[in-house]
Design a protein around this motif. Structure first.
Motif, short mmCIF file in Angstrom:
data_model
loop_
_atom_site.label_atom_id
_atom_site.label_comp_id
_atom_site.label_asym_id
_atom_site.label_seq_id
_atom_site.Cartn_x
_atom_site.Cartn_y
_atom_site.Cartn_z
N GLU A 20 23.27 24.42 -48.19
CA GLU A 20 23.28 26.01 -48.38
C GLU A 20 22.56 26.32 -47.28
O GLU A 20 21.87 27.24 -47.06
CB GLU A 20 22.83 26.37 -50.05
CG GLU A 20 23.77 25.56 -50.98
CD GLU A 20 22.94 26.40 -52.14
OE1 GLU A 20 21.85 27.04 -52.45
OE2 GLU A 20 23.27 26.03 -53.33
N LEU A 21 21.80 25.46 -46.79
CA LEU A 21 20.71 25.35 -45.96
C LEU A 21 21.19 26.16 -44.40
O LEU A 21 21.13 26.30 -43.74
CB LEU A 21 19.75 24.25 -45.23
CG LEU A 21 19.61 23.50 -46.93
CD1 LEU A 21 18.26 22.29 -46.61
CD2 LEU A 21 18.04 25.20 -47.56
N ALA A 22 22.62 26.05 -44.58
CA ALA A 22 23.25 26.33 -43.14
C ALA A 22 23.25 27.61 -42.62
O ALA A 22 23.56 27.78 -41.42
CB ALA A 22 25.16 26.20 -43.26
N SER A 23 22.67 28.40 -43.59
CA SER A 23 22.09 30.28 -43.20
C SER A 23 21.58 30.42 -44.48
O SER A 23 20.29 30.07 -44.89
CB SER A 23 23.66 31.15 -43.46
OG SER A 23 24.28 31.12 -44.47
N ALA A 58 28.09 22.02 -37.42
CA ALA A 58 27.55 23.26 -37.77
C ALA A 58 27.24 23.06 -39.32
O ALA A 58 25.87 23.83 -39.39
CB ALA A 58 28.66 24.55 -37.82
N GLY A 59 27.61 22.71 -39.74
CA GLY A 59 27.48 21.95 -41.21
C GLY A 59 26.27 21.41 -41.00
O GLY A 59 25.28 21.39 -42.85
N VAL A 60 26.30 20.36 -40.54
CA VAL A 60 25.33 18.95 -40.76
C VAL A 60 24.05 19.67 -40.19
O VAL A 60 22.55 19.41 -40.86
CB VAL A 60 26.23 17.99 -39.85
CG1 VAL A 60 24.85 17.01 -39.79
CG2 VAL A 60 26.76 17.42 -40.30
N ALA A 61 23.91 20.47 -39.33
CA ALA A 61 22.71 20.78 -38.58
C ALA A 61 21.96 21.44 -39.04
O ALA A 61 20.63 21.31 -39.50
CB ALA A 61 23.50 22.51 -37.46
N THR A 78 17.67 30.04 -41.16
CA THR A 78 18.81 29.02 -40.12
C THR A 78 20.32 30.13 -40.01
O THR A 78 20.91 30.93 -40.94
CB THR A 78 19.70 28.10 -40.78
OG1 THR A 78 18.48 27.22 -41.28
CG2 THR A 78 20.57 27.19 -39.80
N ASP A 79 19.76 30.40 -38.44
CA ASP A 79 21.58 31.46 -38.19
C ASP A 79 21.82 30.75 -37.28
O ASP A 79 21.64 30.81 -35.56
CB ASP A 79 20.45 32.53 -37.60
CG ASP A 79 21.80 34.29 -37.00
OD1 ASP A 79 23.02 33.57 -37.60
OD2 ASP A 79 20.93 35.23 -36.36
N LEU A 80 23.67 30.06 -37.56
CA LEU A 80 23.79 29.42 -36.76
C LEU A 80 25.15 29.78 -36.29
O LEU A 80 26.36 29.74 -35.69
CB LEU A 80 24.46 28.29 -37.22
CG LEU A 80 23.21 27.33 -37.01
CD1 LEU A 80 24.03 25.65 -38.25
CD2 LEU A 80 22.82 26.73 -36.54
N GLY A 81 24.91 31.49 -36.68
CA GLY A 81 26.59 31.87 -37.28
C GLY A 81 27.79 31.89 -37.43
O GLY A 81 29.00 31.39 -36.96
N ILE A 82 27.82 31.03 -38.55
CA ILE A 82 28.87 30.59 -39.42
C ILE A 82 29.43 31.43 -40.57
O ILE A 82 27.70 31.73 -41.07
CB ILE A 82 28.60 28.80 -39.67
CG1 ILE A 82 28.11 28.03 -39.09
CG2 ILE A 82 29.74 28.35 -40.49
CD1 ILE A 82 27.83 27.11 -39.55
N GLY A 86 18.26 36.35 -28.40
CA GLY A 86 18.16 36.98 -29.99
C GLY A 86 17.23 36.24 -30.88
O GLY A 86 16.97 35.30 -30.07
N LYS A 87 17.24 36.10 -32.47
CA LYS A 87 16.23 35.47 -32.87
C LYS A 87 17.32 33.70 -32.48
O LYS A 87 18.45 33.58 -32.28
CB LYS A 87 16.54 35.70 -34.67
CG LYS A 87 17.82 35.80 -35.24
CD LYS A 87 18.01 35.86 -36.34
CE LYS A 87 17.55 35.44 -37.46
NZ LYS A 87 17.82 35.60 -39.11
N ALA A 88 16.12 33.15 -33.04
CA ALA A 88 16.32 31.25 -33.28
C ALA A 88 17.11 30.63 -34.13
O ALA A 88 17.83 31.54 -34.94
CB ALA A 88 14.60 30.95 -33.45
N ALA A 89 18.33 30.05 -33.59
CA ALA A 89 19.22 29.40 -34.66
C ALA A 89 18.93 28.79 -34.99
O ALA A 89 19.51 28.76 -36.24
CB ALA A 89 19.96 28.39 -33.69
#
Length: 412
Positions: A117-120, A33-36, A82-86, A262-265
């Motif tokens: 910071e790019l995680a979301s 989740a963080g690395v993505a 980025t929307d990983l739901g974290i 929904g929107k792209a992850a």
């Protein structure tokens, strides 16, 4: 729309780019989740409207074109959503990792933390590259800018908001035993659009459909759209779409859509791009007057002084105690089963083993589940889910909650 080829391809058909990996290679690690977010650091984003007429091409030919692309010079602007739901970790870092925020062993300019910071959210970046020895990445903020520069063996990072700089030799900033001189990002993080596309294509096999799905324009350039989709049910990944420059084979756009809709992850792509040689000044840096400069060696010394290094060593030793990795299933629905050292699950609420703030975070993030395996808690993001059983096992993969429970029942 230009004609395209919709035939599927397998790992054997895609040459050197797509090779069969061990089943465990397809499993996303706990830290994904963080690395993505970091993995898309130099990857591209939003496509322009347009549907150019291009010559017909097969999926195999397009993949081979990506593999053959050797563009080493470019500059441009990248937009990443980025929307990983974290959920935001806020001040929880110190609750989980005591000493992690010690003032004498950190710097606001250190890249490993800043790139997270790019995680979301949505971010605008400027990127430039001139071969393997010169790269620059800048994250643009409101009235501030963070830049990471690699130039012939030296790495500089500068955070204008705090007026702090970070300096290291590339061997200090790069992966142990790896080609540090060719990287500015942390270990294991692809730093070019081509690398990201190849990571996605590495999972191609009998469980995957790969097709050419029309054309598009990205940053004013004509592109083919490569569509990668799981054939199996149960995956949290719905599709991966890569827009590939029709002229030079460089991936210009990367979009990962979750199966939940929904929107792209991850939606990342160039809004501007130029493949000519960047100006040499792009890779030069001198700390501004009055800036606080932290050397990588000083951070290391500070970590050793406050015991963080010993703590990290203990954590690594604990990871080495995992009793092997068992993979259940294959392809996109594969689930990794891991035994936790000590054979215990999450501590019960109020046990005192976990700080109250951290326990509240875990309770809010997880869903209690039961099955033939017993009981446990599922922790979810939009892409990666993990089931931690009460008897000390972890099941993790880019699969749904039901798929995790089924895998745990199967392993019982």
């Amino acid at each position: 729309m230009a004609p395209n080829d919709s035939a599927e391809t397998t790992g054997e058909a895609t040459g050197t780019v797509v090779v069969r990996r061990k089943a465990a290679r397809y499993i996303v690690p706990v830290a994904v989740a963080g690395v993505a977010a970091a993995t898309i650091g130099l990857v591209p984003a939003l496509a322009d409207s347009g549907d150019p007429q291009l010559p017909k091409i097969t999926a195999q030919e397009l993949v081979e074109r990506i593999a053959a692309s050797d563009e080493q010079q470019l500059s441009g602007t990248v937009k990443i959503s980025t929307d990983l739901g974290i959920p935001s970790f806020g001040g929880l870092t110190d609750s989980f990792l005591p000493g992690a925020g010690a003032a004498d062993s950190t710097s606001s300019a250190a890249p490993d933390t800043k790139l997270m910071e790019l995680a979301s959210g949505t971010h605008t970046l400027r990127v430039a590259a001139d071969g393997p020895d010169k790269q620059r990445l800048s994250i643009l903020g409101e009235g501030s800018e963070y830049s990471l520069i690699h130039n012939a063996g030296e790495v500089w990072a500068y955070d204008s908001a705090s007026n702090e700089a970070y300096h290291a030799q590339s061997g200090q900033a790069g992966p142990k035993g790896g080609k540090a001189e060719e990287r500015t990002a942390p270990e294991g993080v692809p730093t070019t659009p081509k690398e990201l596309a190849e990571e996605a294509l590495a999972a191609v096999g009998d469980t995957t459909s790969v097709t050419v799905d029309g054309t598009a324009q990205v940053a004013g350039r004509d592109a083919y759209q490569l569509l990668i989709k799981p054939k199996q049910s149960g995956s949290t990944i719905g599709s991966i779409r890569v827009a590939v420059d029709a002229r030079n084979g460089v991936p210009l756009k990367f979009t990962l859509a979750p199966s939940s809709g929904g929107k792209a992850a991850i939606d990342a792509g160039f809004t501007k791009v130029d493949f000519s040689k960047p100006d040499a000044s792009s890779f030069s840096f001198t700390p501004p007057k009055g800036a606080k400069v932290t050397e990588a060696e000083d951070l290391k010394a500070g970590a050793e002084k406050d015991g963080a290094a010993d703590k990290a060593h203990e954590d690594l030793s604990a990871l080495e105690d995992f009793r092997g990795l068992n993979v259940i299933g294959e392809g996109w629905s594969a689930v990794a089963e891991i035994d936790i050292p000590g054979g215990s699950g999450l501590p019960a609420g109020g046990s005192g083993d976990v700080p109250a703030e951290a326990q509240q975070f875990l309770d809010a993030l997880g869903d209690k589940v039961t099955g033939d395996f017993g009981s446990g808690t599922v922790f979810k993001t939009r892409l990666v889910n993990a089931l931690m059983t009460d008897d000390g096992k972890v099941y993790i993969g880019a699969v749904t909650k039901d798929a995790l429970v089924k895998a745990a029942d199967t392993a019982k």
